[in-house]
Scaffold this motif. Structure first.
Motif, PDB file in Angstrom:
ATOM      1  N   GLU A 224       0.807  -1.225   0.000  1.00 23.43           N
ATOM      2  CA  GLU A 224       0.000   0.000   0.000  1.00 23.43           C
ATOM      3  C   GLU A 224       0.839   1.273   0.000  1.00 23.43           C
ATOM      4  OE1 GLU A 224      -3.173  -0.331  -0.519  1.00 23.43           O
ATOM      5  OE2 GLU A 224      -2.855  -2.499  -0.470  1.00 23.43           O
ATOM      6  N   LEU A 225       2.168   1.124   0.026  1.00 20.99           N
ATOM      7  CA  LEU A 225       3.002   2.324  -0.032  1.00 20.99           C
ATOM      8  C   LEU A 225       2.875   2.969  -1.411  1.00 20.99           C
ATOM      9  CD1 LEU A 225       6.308   1.192   1.740  1.00 20.99           C
ATOM     10  CD2 LEU A 225       4.644   2.851   2.570  1.00 20.99           C
ATOM     11  N   PRO A 226       2.897   4.295  -1.477  1.00 18.01           N
ATOM     12  CA  PRO A 226       2.828   4.956  -2.788  1.00 18.01           C
ATOM     13  C   PRO A 226       4.103   4.661  -3.572  1.00 18.01           C
ATOM     14  CG  PRO A 226       3.356   6.539  -1.071  1.00 18.01           C
ATOM     15  CD  PRO A 226       3.025   5.254  -0.360  1.00 18.01           C
ATOM     16  N   PRO A 227       4.048   4.667  -4.899  1.00 25.48           N
ATOM     17  CA  PRO A 227       5.256   4.388  -5.685  1.00 25.48           C
ATOM     18  C   PRO A 227       6.279   5.506  -5.547  1.00 25.48           C
ATOM     19  CG  PRO A 227       3.482   5.134  -7.114  1.00 25.48           C
ATOM     20  CD  PRO A 227       2.883   4.945  -5.741  1.00 25.48           C
ATOM     21  N   ASN A 228       7.511   5.172  -5.906  1.00 23.25           N
ATOM     22  CA  ASN A 228       8.626   6.123  -5.949  1.00 23.25           C
ATOM     23  C   ASN A 228       9.058   6.565  -4.544  1.00 23.25           C
ATOM     24  OD1 ASN A 228       8.613   6.131  -8.832  1.00 23.25           O
ATOM     25  ND2 ASN A 228       6.881   7.553  -8.777  1.00 23.25           N
ATOM     26  N   TYR A 229       9.869   5.739  -3.926  1.00 26.10           N
ATOM     27  CA  TYR A 229      10.376   6.077  -2.603  1.00 26.10           C
ATOM     28  C   TYR A 229      11.745   5.465  -2.356  1.00 26.10           C
ATOM     29  CZ  TYR A 229       8.548   1.410  -1.284  1.00 26.10           C
ATOM     30  OH  TYR A 229       8.265   0.068  -1.216  1.00 26.10           O
TER      31      TYR A 229
END
Length: 381
Positions: A224-229
């Protein structure tokens, strides 16, 4: 006359030293392991390899060892909903310093330490909606009739896929191919570490998805983490042990910036320059600041997410022993309570073993988050 004689002796002595030093360096160069041979598609590509190995490389549909499948040739392939690990060791390295030894290079059977397998199981356990890929840079074989217990443990998860990765084919058609051919990587003081750095950025450029180091325990879902990290390691540096790039648009642009930075700033004498150094320099440029606290503002970084230190690196490298000593159990688990990943700093901790069942934080985490591997590890983990 005496002074001239002394001068001649001094010059002869210096010349002798130069010649002797050159001979030593030349001898070293001749005998140095050619690490490129570790990463052929299979050892059968070497003319002097044994007939046994040549046969085994094509032995997929018969009993006994067979090459595992190539990530570029079979489905499923990695994508944005994938977690990817790289295994970059060279099991046959000791045989490669002498051409006469090549015929004796043993078959590189799929092997993972219990700790590496724990990283994979914990990723599979907590992310059932993701495919988990383990990519072997040195051609690996499997024997379905004789699978090590920790390998059986991770393969019990239907989303785990073991694949070979031919670095030459993998880099073909990318900005990295010519650099790889020129051989700077294989002259590095830290070849295997820098190969890992090279592959993580190339993988994220090629497929997108999430890259993880093999010295982690995944503690909760990353789905569920947003992309691009990526994650902050300290107040001054980002780390490259957990990264996610989208395969398109802005994420792919960041991956391309990382490849470009890797090529421009590559330094084979510096352990960290080509891994954490790359993502730190790129995000300093994208965010227009070297201040990690300011980077936490996603808008400032054009939508790229800089995760706080507690997300992936709550235990700093200088405290790596806290994972292994029971006296730090409560403190360590408290620091990790909001973390997605525990990073155990294998560079420092790889020689430190813990007895299965002991009350050290690493063991407690493994028993909970990679239970099958922990049960299969034997006496020590």
């Amino acid at each position: 006359m005496v002074s001239k004689h002394r001068l001649k002796l001094t010059l002869l002595f210096i010349l002798s030293l130069v010649v002797f030093s050159w001979c030593i360096l030349y001898s070293f160069a001749l005998n140095r392991t050619d690490m490129r041979l570790c990463f052929l598609n299979s050892f059968s590509a070497t003319p002097s390899v044994s007939l046994t190995q040549q046969k085994l490389s094509h032995n997929k549909y018969t009993a006994g060892p067979h090459l595992i499948e190539d990530v570029m040739l079979v489905e499923p392939k990695p994508n944005a909903r994938s977690i990817i690990f790289h295994e970059t060791s060279c099991p046959g390295e000791k045989y490669l310093s002498n051409e006469q030894n090549l015929a004796n290079v043993p078959i590189n059977m799929v092997h993972l330490t219990a700790r590496e397998a724990c990283a994979i199981e914990s990723a599979a356990l907590h992310n059932p909606g993701f495919n988990i890929f383990v990519l072997f840079a040195s051609a690996a074989y499997r024997n379905d009739n004789n699978t090590p217990p920790v390998i059986e443990a991770i393969l019990s998860y239907p989303n785990v896929h073991l694949r070979n990765l031919n670095i030459w084919a993998y880099a073909a058609g990318t900005p990295m191919y010519q650099w790889l051919k020129e051989g700077s990587l294989f002259r590095s003081r830290y070849v295997l570490s820098h190969l890992s750095d090279f592959l993580r950025y190339l993988t994220l450029w090629r497929w997108g998805g999430t890259y993880l180091d093999m010295d982690v325990v995944v503690l909760r879902s990353l789905e569920e983490l947003p992309p691009n990290y990526t994650g902050a390691e300290s107040n001054t540096h980002l780390a490259a042990g957990v990264m996610n790039f989208s395969p398109v648009d802005f994420g792919h642009e960041i991956a391309e910036k990382c490849l470009r930075d890797f090529l421009i700033n590559y330094d084979g004498s510096d352990w960290g320059n080509n891994g954490p150094g790359v993502i730190t320099r790129v995000m300093n440029d994208v965010c227009k600041t070297a201040n990690i606290e300011l980077m936490m503002d996603t808008k400032r970084c054009m939508g790229f997410n800089i995760m706080p230190r507690e997300a992936f690196y709550a235990i700093p490298w200088m405290n790596w022993e806290h994972f292994f000593e029971a006296q730090y159990l409560t403190e360590t688990l408290e620091l990790l309570k909001n973390s997605y990943v525990a990073h155990v700093w294998n560079k420092h901790s790889k020689k430190r073993h813990i007895k299965v069942g002991s009350n050290a934080a690493y063991g407690i985490l493994a028993e909970k988050h990679c239970p099958k591997v922990y049960a299969a590890a034997g006496e020590y983990f």
